[in-house]
Design a protein around this motif. Structure first.
Motif, PDB file in Angstrom:
ATOM      1  N   THR A   1      -6.629  -0.271  10.994  1.00 39.96           N
ATOM      2  CA  THR A   1      -6.323  -1.483  10.223  1.00 39.96           C
ATOM      3  C   THR A   1      -5.556  -1.175   8.940  1.00 39.96           C
ATOM      4  O   THR A   1      -4.962  -2.087   8.344  1.00 39.96           O
ATOM      5  CB  THR A   1      -7.612  -2.248   9.847  1.00 39.96           C
ATOM      6  N   LEU A   2      -5.564   0.079   8.510  1.00 35.60           N
ATOM      7  CA  LEU A   2      -4.913   0.452   7.261  1.00 35.60           C
ATOM      8  C   LEU A   2      -3.511   1.010   7.465  1.00 35.60           C
ATOM      9  O   LEU A   2      -2.780   1.209   6.487  1.00 35.60           O
ATOM     10  CB  LEU A   2      -5.771   1.486   6.526  1.00 35.60           C
ATOM     11  N   VAL A   3      -3.123   1.275   8.702  1.00 43.88           N
ATOM     12  CA  VAL A   3      -1.808   1.873   8.955  1.00 43.88           C
ATOM     13  C   VAL A   3      -0.699   0.968   8.445  1.00 43.88           C
ATOM     14  O   VAL A   3       0.217   1.409   7.730  1.00 43.88           O
ATOM     15  CB  VAL A   3      -1.617   2.164  10.461  1.00 43.88           C
ATOM     16  N   GLU A   4      -0.755  -0.318   8.798  1.00 43.32           N
ATOM     17  CA  GLU A   4       0.314  -1.251   8.442  1.00 43.32           C
ATOM     18  C   GLU A   4       0.471  -1.415   6.921  1.00 43.32           C
ATOM     19  O   GLU A   4       1.569  -1.193   6.386  1.00 43.32           O
ATOM     20  CB  GLU A   4       0.058  -2.602   9.104  1.00 43.32           C
ATOM     21  N   PRO A   5      -0.583  -1.795   6.185  1.00 41.11           N
ATOM     22  CA  PRO A   5      -0.383  -1.964   4.743  1.00 41.11           C
ATOM     23  C   PRO A   5      -0.023  -0.661   4.037  1.00 41.11           C
ATOM     24  O   PRO A   5       0.799  -0.680   3.106  1.00 41.11           O
ATOM     25  CB  PRO A   5      -1.725  -2.521   4.249  1.00 41.11           C
ATOM     26  N   CYS A   6      -0.595   0.460   4.472  1.00 37.53           N
ATOM     27  CA  CYS A   6      -0.297   1.732   3.819  1.00 37.53           C
ATOM     28  C   CYS A   6       1.132   2.195   4.097  1.00 37.53           C
ATOM     29  O   CYS A   6       1.682   2.998   3.335  1.00 37.53           O
ATOM     30  CB  CYS A   6      -1.302   2.801   4.258  1.00 37.53           C
ATOM     31  N   ALA A   7       1.737   1.690   5.168  1.00 34.17           N
ATOM     32  CA  ALA A   7       3.138   2.004   5.463  1.00 34.17           C
ATOM     33  C   ALA A   7       4.093   1.030   4.792  1.00 34.17           C
ATOM     34  O   ALA A   7       5.317   1.130   4.978  1.00 34.17           O
ATOM     35  CB  ALA A   7       3.371   1.998   6.969  1.00 34.17           C
ATOM     36  N   GLY A   8       3.562   0.073   4.010  1.00 36.39           N
ATOM     37  CA  GLY A   8       4.411  -0.886   3.321  1.00 36.39           C
ATOM     38  C   GLY A   8       5.004  -1.930   4.234  1.00 36.39           C
ATOM     39  O   GLY A   8       6.078  -2.473   3.950  1.00 36.39           O
TER      40      GLY A   8
END
Length: 316
Positions: A190-197
């Protein structure tokens, strides 16, 4: 003697897939490590049983390898989220004598925190979770924050399930379904998308290839940990741990060496499928999808470095 370095081909605990994924590290690794140690102390989550192992986990440095492109403020949030999950799991889920009856009221309190944003002052874990929930909503797009909070609900369910396994043998099918949740691999997706901007449309999340890709990341996160932690857990428990090699040995009548070989082969096959999907999606014309696929590749690359970075699985 210390656990061998991950990726060493002479190490029977290490899968052989690392050549498929290049590991990267955020330039904010040291600062994030310092931040998360301070955050754990500020909410009084580092005291009592398991404190040394918690500090040795090096969440900031680990997460810096999993989400290397994240801005520092999101990297700190990601590290704090995992530190919170592991801190509670170590002491209140995996400890000797824990029962589902004892854990269930705590889980209910956490569900209330996510629903209301408030927490009882006397519960440090609830107060820390309220801080995490607020920061998640502040730093992420609404749909992203909801996915993260839904991932926390799944992690709570997995913790409750985990307390039921302490005194019974778990079958392989059940274990394969739940293990990505108990080691929080599914939450990691779930954190991949926001952490990739990135801020991807709903159609991307509904794409079967994307769903399979994220399932592969969660699975590799969990199974790699099973290989990493096997010897530590064997020493700590004094018996066969309920992790992938042990369950494979029991269900298939394998020796320990044969079970490790099979577990490594399973990791390699899963990694090959994840690599195939990343390659395919990296050529997609859908805006953002190639960057997202490559970010999943970064996360897999970071996963293979966990045991090298963290002292969590050191054995005597």
């Amino acid at each position: 003697m210390s656990t061998p370095v991950a990726g060493d081909r002479s190490d029977r605990c290490a899968p052989t897939y690392p050549h498929l994924f290049t590991g990267r590290c955020s330039p904010h690794a040291a600062a994030t490590e310092e931040h998360t140690r301070g955050w754990l102390d500020a909410f009084a989550l580092t005291g009592g049983d398991g404190a040394e192992r918690l500090k040795a986990s090096r969440f900031g440095r680990v997460i810096a390898h999993v989400y290397p492109a994240a801005p520092q403020v999101l990297l700190e949030l990601a590290a704090d989220l995992f530190a919170w999950l592991v801190a509670f799991d170590d002491v209140h889920v995996e400890a000797t004598g824990v029962s589902s009856a004892g854990v269930a009221p705590r889980i209910a309190a956490f569900v209330r925190v996510l629903a209301t944003g408030t927490a009882p002052a006397e519960d440090p874990f609830a107060r820390a979770l309220a801080d995490l929930a607020g920061r998640t909503r502040e730093l992420m797009a609404p749909a992203q924050a909801e996915r993260v909070h839904a991932g926390l609900h799944e992690a709570f369910l997995a913790m409750l399930w985990d307390t039921t396994t302490h005194r019974r043998a778990v079958g392989l099918a059940e274990y394969r379904a739940m293990r990505p949740h108990t080691f929080f691999g599914q939450f990691a997706t779930t954190l991949v998308e926001p952490c990739a901007g990135l801020d991807l449309p709903a159609a991307v999340h509904a794409d079967p290839r994307v769903r399979r890709l994220l399932r592969g990341l969660a699975t590799l996160w969990a199974w790699t940990n099973d290989l990493d932690s096997y010897r530590y857990e064997q020493q700590a428990l004094g018996t066969e741990p309920q992790t992938l090699p042990g369950i494979l040995a029991r269900e298939n009548g394998l020796t320990e060496q044969e079970a490790f070989a099979l577990a490594r082969r399973m990791c390699d096959e899963e990694a090959a499928e994840v690599h195939r999907l990343i390659t395919e999606l990296s050529d997609s014309p859908t805006p953002g999808l190639p960057d997202f696929a490559r970010a999943v590749g970064d996360a897999v690359g970071g996963t293979q470095d966990l045991r090298r970075i963290s002292d969590r699985w050191r054995t005597a």
